[in-house]
Design an enzyme around this catalytic site. Sequence first.
Site, PDB file in Angstrom:
ATOM      1  N   SER A 140      47.639 -30.243  77.141  1.00 37.13           N
ATOM      2  CA  SER A 140      47.542 -28.949  76.477  1.00 37.13           C
ATOM      3  C   SER A 140      48.929 -28.345  76.273  1.00 37.13           C
ATOM      4  O   SER A 140      49.766 -28.936  75.594  1.00 37.13           O
ATOM      5  CB  SER A 140      46.615 -28.022  77.288  1.00 37.13           C
ATOM      6  OG  SER A 140      46.281 -26.872  76.559  1.00 37.13           O
ATOM      7  N   GLU A 239      44.422 -33.758  69.887  1.00 33.89           N
ATOM      8  CA  GLU A 239      43.173 -33.095  70.245  1.00 33.89           C
ATOM      9  C   GLU A 239      43.444 -31.600  70.239  1.00 33.89           C
ATOM     10  O   GLU A 239      44.591 -31.172  70.171  1.00 33.89           O
ATOM     11  CB  GLU A 239      42.696 -33.546  71.628  1.00 33.89           C
ATOM     12  CG  GLU A 239      43.674 -33.300  72.765  1.00 33.89           C
ATOM     13  CD  GLU A 239      43.679 -31.884  73.318  1.00 33.89           C
ATOM     14  OE1 GLU A 239      42.628 -31.217  73.244  1.00 33.89           O
ATOM     15  OE2 GLU A 239      44.724 -31.437  73.813  1.00 33.89           O
ATOM     16  N   HIS A 307      40.381 -31.340  76.007  1.00 37.07           N
ATOM     17  CA  HIS A 307      39.855 -30.204  76.766  1.00 37.07           C
ATOM     18  C   HIS A 307      38.364 -30.302  77.065  1.00 37.07           C
ATOM     19  O   HIS A 307      37.811 -29.429  77.727  1.00 37.07           O
ATOM     20  CB  HIS A 307      40.111 -28.904  75.996  1.00 37.07           C
ATOM     21  CG  HIS A 307      41.544 -28.487  75.948  1.00 37.07           C
ATOM     22  ND1 HIS A 307      42.476 -29.128  75.156  1.00 37.07           N
ATOM     23  CD2 HIS A 307      42.210 -27.489  76.583  1.00 37.07           C
ATOM     24  CE1 HIS A 307      43.652 -28.526  75.305  1.00 37.07           C
ATOM     25  NE2 HIS A 307      43.515 -27.537  76.167  1.00 37.07           N
TER      26      HIS A 307
END
Length: 337
Positions: A140, A239, A307
């Site tokens: 992330s 992603e 996630h």
Amino acid sequence: MTLTRRTVIGAAVAGAGSLAAGTPAQAFRPRAAVRPPALRPGDRVRVIAPAGVPDTRLARGIEILESFGLVVEPGEHLYDRYGYLAGTDEARLADLNAAFTDPGVRGVFAARGGYGTQRILDGLDLAAVRRDPRVFVGFSDLTALIGRLWRDARLVGFYGPMVNWTDSRTGPVEIESLRAAIMTTAPIVLTRDPAEPSAAVEVPGTATGTLLGGNLTMLQTSLGTGDLPDLRDAILLFEDTDEGPYSYDRMLTQLRRAGILERVAGIAIGQFTNASGGTGQWTAAQAVQDRVGDLGVPVLGGLRVGHGTGQLTVPLGTPATIDTAAGTLTVRAGVRE
């Protein structure tokens, strides 16, 4: 039509980044990927928070690392708070550099993502990273740090769960995926999951290149910084979470206009988490297919990276092959004996 594109792995792939040749960073940048030593039971590892504030779930993540036989220690400022950040920039940077300069620390684990990593990256002690490479795990917001470690030290990073652990999202299979990635030299094979929304994105073919990327939002915001890897002849992995279909469109369009996507050998797509469009609009998968389907390279979606539930761990910076017929992403180990 099935697309096939094979790239040469070696000096050409691991060569110069997008900084102009002759700059100080370029002068020190290794040309070959640096795989850190595999972690072993008894190794000391450090948990730090370069971005957001960890919470009570941190204890579970520490327990998991200890179950691997690792000796877990907190960064000095791990439990600090400064607004929405896990401490001041100075404190978070101090913990980051301490984790990479302490010769007894063999692995560094991010406690949580959120936001804040980019604020401290320009103070990273890259000389220490080059001098004594070690395992780093995060995802992330930590995409920026993984990118900087690759660009300026060629250190392979690990895109996987952070220590702020949620068992309902990452269970026994995902725990073993993390352990195997950082403690064994076995190749990592991820298989397309038809239940993942991104599984609908595909351009048939095979492609081989260095696996690089991470969170799409962070890749976009890294344009013009020292954090975006050179994606020439790479397999781009991306992603994201909490983004609507138009957001995927916008970010990929910017990367296209910047000339980034025209360089890749192939694309591997992880999880589209909490992505919803309005009635009658494109899904995230349809928006992404529209933006990458005409690039002339193989694209494999449906990988459990990101996630969502069932997040697996993959190294970034080692050779990888996507095979859409088999539905697999095969990645060389990110650690060495």
